[in-house]
Write a protein that holds these residues in place. Structure first.
Motif, PDB file in Angstrom:
ATOM      1  N   ALA A 117       0.758  -0.965  -0.147  1.00 19.48           N
ATOM      2  CA  ALA A 117       0.189   0.512  -0.109  1.00 19.48           C
ATOM      3  C   ALA A 117       0.575   1.564   0.203  1.00 19.48           C
ATOM      4  N   MET A 118       1.935   1.023   0.468  1.00 19.74           N
ATOM      5  CA  MET A 118       2.774   2.309   0.913  1.00 19.74           C
ATOM      6  C   MET A 118       3.660   2.306  -0.192  1.00 19.74           C
ATOM      7  N   LEU A 119       3.994   1.094  -0.695  1.00 24.92           N
ATOM      8  CA  LEU A 119       4.519   1.961  -2.585  1.00 24.92           C
ATOM      9  C   LEU A 119       3.851   1.474  -3.606  1.00 24.92           C
ATOM     10  N   LEU A 120       2.684   1.469  -3.655  1.00 21.92           N
ATOM     11  CA  LEU A 120       1.696   1.067  -4.803  1.00 21.92           C
ATOM     12  C   LEU A 120       1.112   2.173  -5.620  1.00 21.92           C
ATOM     13  N   ARG A 121       1.357   2.940  -6.552  1.00 23.35           N
ATOM     14  CA  ARG A 121       1.136   3.659  -6.907  1.00 23.35           C
ATOM     15  C   ARG A 121      -0.075   4.206  -7.650  1.00 23.35           C
ATOM     16  N   ASP A 122      -0.320   3.138  -8.453  1.00 21.24           N
ATOM     17  CA  ASP A 122      -1.958   3.034  -9.461  1.00 21.24           C
ATOM     18  C   ASP A 122      -2.639   2.454  -9.063  1.00 21.24           C
ATOM     19  N   SER A 123      -3.266   3.131  -7.305  1.00 25.83           N
ATOM     20  CA  SER A 123      -4.452   2.525  -6.838  1.00 25.83           C
ATOM     21  C   SER A 123      -5.377   3.209  -6.022  1.00 25.83           C
ATOM     22  N   ASP A 124      -6.402   3.903  -6.500  1.00 26.71           N
ATOM     23  CA  ASP A 124      -7.369   4.437  -5.411  1.00 26.71           C
ATOM     24  C   ASP A 124      -7.374   3.503  -4.410  1.00 26.71           C
ATOM     25  N   ILE A 125      -7.128   2.443  -3.674  1.00 29.78           N
ATOM     26  CA  ILE A 125      -7.635   1.805  -2.101  1.00 29.78           C
ATOM     27  C   ILE A 125      -5.867   1.791  -1.447  1.00 29.78           C
ATOM     28  N   ALA A 126      -4.609   1.698  -2.496  1.00 28.05           N
ATOM     29  CA  ALA A 126      -2.993   1.771  -2.202  1.00 28.05           C
ATOM     30  C   ALA A 126      -3.568   3.356  -1.444  1.00 28.05           C
ATOM     31  N   ARG A 127      -4.144   4.419  -2.231  1.00 28.02           N
ATOM     32  CA  ARG A 127      -3.680   6.555  -1.937  1.00 28.02           C
ATOM     33  C   ARG A 127      -5.034   5.944  -0.400  1.00 28.02           C
ATOM     34  N   CYS A 128      -6.214   5.691   0.027  1.00 31.04           N
ATOM     35  CA  CYS A 128      -6.083   6.011   0.930  1.00 31.04           C
ATOM     36  C   CYS A 128      -6.156   5.559   1.869  1.00 31.04           C
ATOM     37  N   VAL A 129      -4.966   4.122   2.099  1.00 33.47           N
ATOM     38  CA  VAL A 129      -4.697   3.891   2.580  1.00 33.47           C
ATOM     39  C   VAL A 129      -2.829   4.530   3.480  1.00 33.47           C
ATOM     40  N   ARG A 130      -2.696   5.179   2.334  1.00 32.53           N
ATOM     41  CA  ARG A 130      -1.121   6.644   2.799  1.00 32.53           C
ATOM     42  C   ARG A 130      -2.107   7.427   3.368  1.00 32.53           C
ATOM     43  N   THR A 131      -3.466   7.474   2.832  1.00 28.34           N
ATOM     44  CA  THR A 131      -3.766   8.686   3.652  1.00 28.34           C
ATOM     45  C   THR A 131      -3.881   8.663   4.809  1.00 28.34           C
ATOM     46  N   TYR A 132      -5.147   8.198   5.299  1.00 27.67           N
ATOM     47  CA  TYR A 132      -5.025   7.019   6.369  1.00 27.67           C
ATOM     48  C   TYR A 132      -3.794   6.753   7.395  1.00 27.67           C
ATOM     49  N   LEU A 133      -2.510   6.122   7.201  1.00 28.49           N
ATOM     50  CA  LEU A 133      -1.891   6.445   7.796  1.00 28.49           C
ATOM     51  C   LEU A 133      -0.876   8.030   8.007  1.00 28.49           C
ATOM     52  N   LEU A 134      -1.483   8.727   7.020  1.00 29.03           N
ATOM     53  CA  LEU A 134      -0.368  10.034   6.945  1.00 29.03           C
ATOM     54  C   LEU A 134      -1.569  10.773   8.137  1.00 29.03           C
ATOM     55  N   ASP A 135      -3.200  10.570   8.408  1.00 29.08           N
ATOM     56  CA  ASP A 135      -3.956  11.467   9.133  1.00 29.08           C
ATOM     57  C   ASP A 135      -3.370  11.067  10.305  1.00 29.08           C
ATOM     58  N   ALA A 136      -3.494   9.743  10.275  1.00 28.42           N
ATOM     59  CA  ALA A 136      -2.684   8.968  12.140  1.00 28.42           C
ATOM     60  C   ALA A 136      -1.893   9.924  12.472  1.00 28.42           C
ATOM     61  N   GLU A 137      -0.833  10.159  11.739  1.00 26.56           N
ATOM     62  CA  GLU A 137       0.344  10.423  12.159  1.00 26.56           C
ATOM     63  C   GLU A 137       0.595  11.681  12.179  1.00 26.56           C
ATOM     64  N   GLN A 138      -0.769  13.231  11.879  1.00 20.23           N
ATOM     65  CA  GLN A 138      -0.283  13.859  12.431  1.00 20.23           C
ATOM     66  C   GLN A 138      -1.455  14.883  13.186  1.00 20.23           C
ATOM     67  N   GLU A 139      -2.688  12.917  13.598  1.00 19.79           N
ATOM     68  CA  GLU A 139      -3.296  13.242  14.430  1.00 19.79           C
ATOM     69  C   GLU A 139      -2.561  13.485  15.845  1.00 19.79           C
ATOM     70  N   ALA A 140      -1.414  11.933  15.675  1.00 16.65           N
ATOM     71  CA  ALA A 140      -0.185  11.276  16.473  1.00 16.65           C
ATOM     72  C   ALA A 140       0.014  12.926  16.952  1.00 16.65           C
ATOM     73  N   ARG A 141       0.826  13.073  15.783  1.00 15.79           N
ATOM     74  CA  ARG A 141       2.236  14.697  16.729  1.00 15.79           C
ATOM     75  C   ARG A 141       1.270  15.744  17.253  1.00 15.79           C
ATOM     76  N   ALA A 142      -0.236  16.366  16.580  1.00 21.97           N
ATOM     77  CA  ALA A 142      -0.775  16.838  17.336  1.00 21.97           C
ATOM     78  C   ALA A 142      -0.750  16.465  18.898  1.00 21.97           C
ATOM     79  N   GLY A 143      -1.271  15.056  19.202  1.00 18.14           N
ATOM     80  CA  GLY A 143      -1.492  14.823  20.603  1.00 18.14           C
ATOM     81  C   GLY A 143       0.191  14.209  21.330  1.00 18.14           C
ATOM     82  N   TYR A 144       1.198  14.715  20.354  1.00 19.80           N
ATOM     83  CA  TYR A 144       2.487  14.820  21.145  1.00 19.80           C
ATOM     84  C   TYR A 144       2.573  16.411  21.481  1.00 19.80           C
TER      85      TYR A 144
END
Length: 231
Positions: A117-144
């Protein structure tokens, strides 16, 4: 804050996110093999809605990284043993047989699928997974950041307490000196009271002896008066 492009390009960033396999089910249900651990290339392609060829090309380009994250290729006796185990677990509908690979089988774990999911470029599902990871990372950073702000406030309060204690130090020192002085005065008072108690005890003894003499003198006078009357 890492971006999607950074995640696609940086292996170090992907390693940081490799434990977040929960992101897969947040986006779409991943169908596993009967052991509940592995999926095949076909299953990975179906999850990301791409061709099996796209998944194979990706895994060939990053074979070392995928192997480190759990990808295996089974052949020969190892493949036959795996199929035997899967057939014993297979619970398909009547007439449906467990799909077996002819010569080799490439297996993925959930960790490996996340790697895809973090390497596959031509997939909407993979992009959604990456977006979820990045959003979760941002929330974690905000919490920290919020936690760090709270810790800073606590440290500031403690610094104020420390300054107040420093100011109270001389006052407490003077109070301690006064208490020591009072203790010494009380000790002297106790000694005086003790000496007075001893003296009073002596006076009481003297009074008792004087009472005895007075009684003896009174008896002597009575005897003398009695003898005078008898004459």
């Amino acid at each position: 804050m890492p971006t999607e492009v950074a995640l696609l390009e940086s292996r170090a960033l992907r390693i940081e996110q490799m434990g977040r396999v929960d992101a897969l089910d947040k986006v779409k249900s991943l169908v596993m093999l009967p052991d509940g651990i592995h999926v095949r290339t076909e299953d990975v392609a179906r999850y990301f809605e791409v061709s099996t060829g796209a998944v194979r090309r990706l895994t060939d380009r990053h074979q070392e990284e995928f192997t480190e994250n759990g990808m295996r290729v089974l052949r020969g006796s190892e493949l036959r043993s795996f199929h035997s185990d899967m057939m014993s677990l297979w619970g398909g509908e009547e007439g449906e047989s467990y799909p077996q690979a002819a010569t080799q089988l490439r297996l993925f774990t959930r960790r490996t699928v996340l790697n895809v999911a973090m390497l596959l470029r031509d997939s909407d599902i993979a992009r959604c997974v990456r977006t979820y990871l990045l959003d979760a990372e941002q929330e974690a950073r905000a919490g920290y950041a919020s936690l760090e702000h709270r810790v800073t406030r606590v440290e500031s309060c403690l610094a104020g307490v420390g300054a107040a204690l420093q100011e109270l130090g001389p006052v407490l020192g003077r109070m301690s000196h006064r208490l020591d002085s009072l203790d010494r005065r009380l000790e002297v008072t106790h000694q005086v009271v003790g000496a007075m108690s001893v003296r009073l005890t002596g006076v009481s003894d003297d009074i008792a002896r004087l009472d005895g003499r007075m009684d003896a003198l009174a008896r002597g006078l009575k005897d003398l008066n009695r003898r005078n009357r008898n004459r």
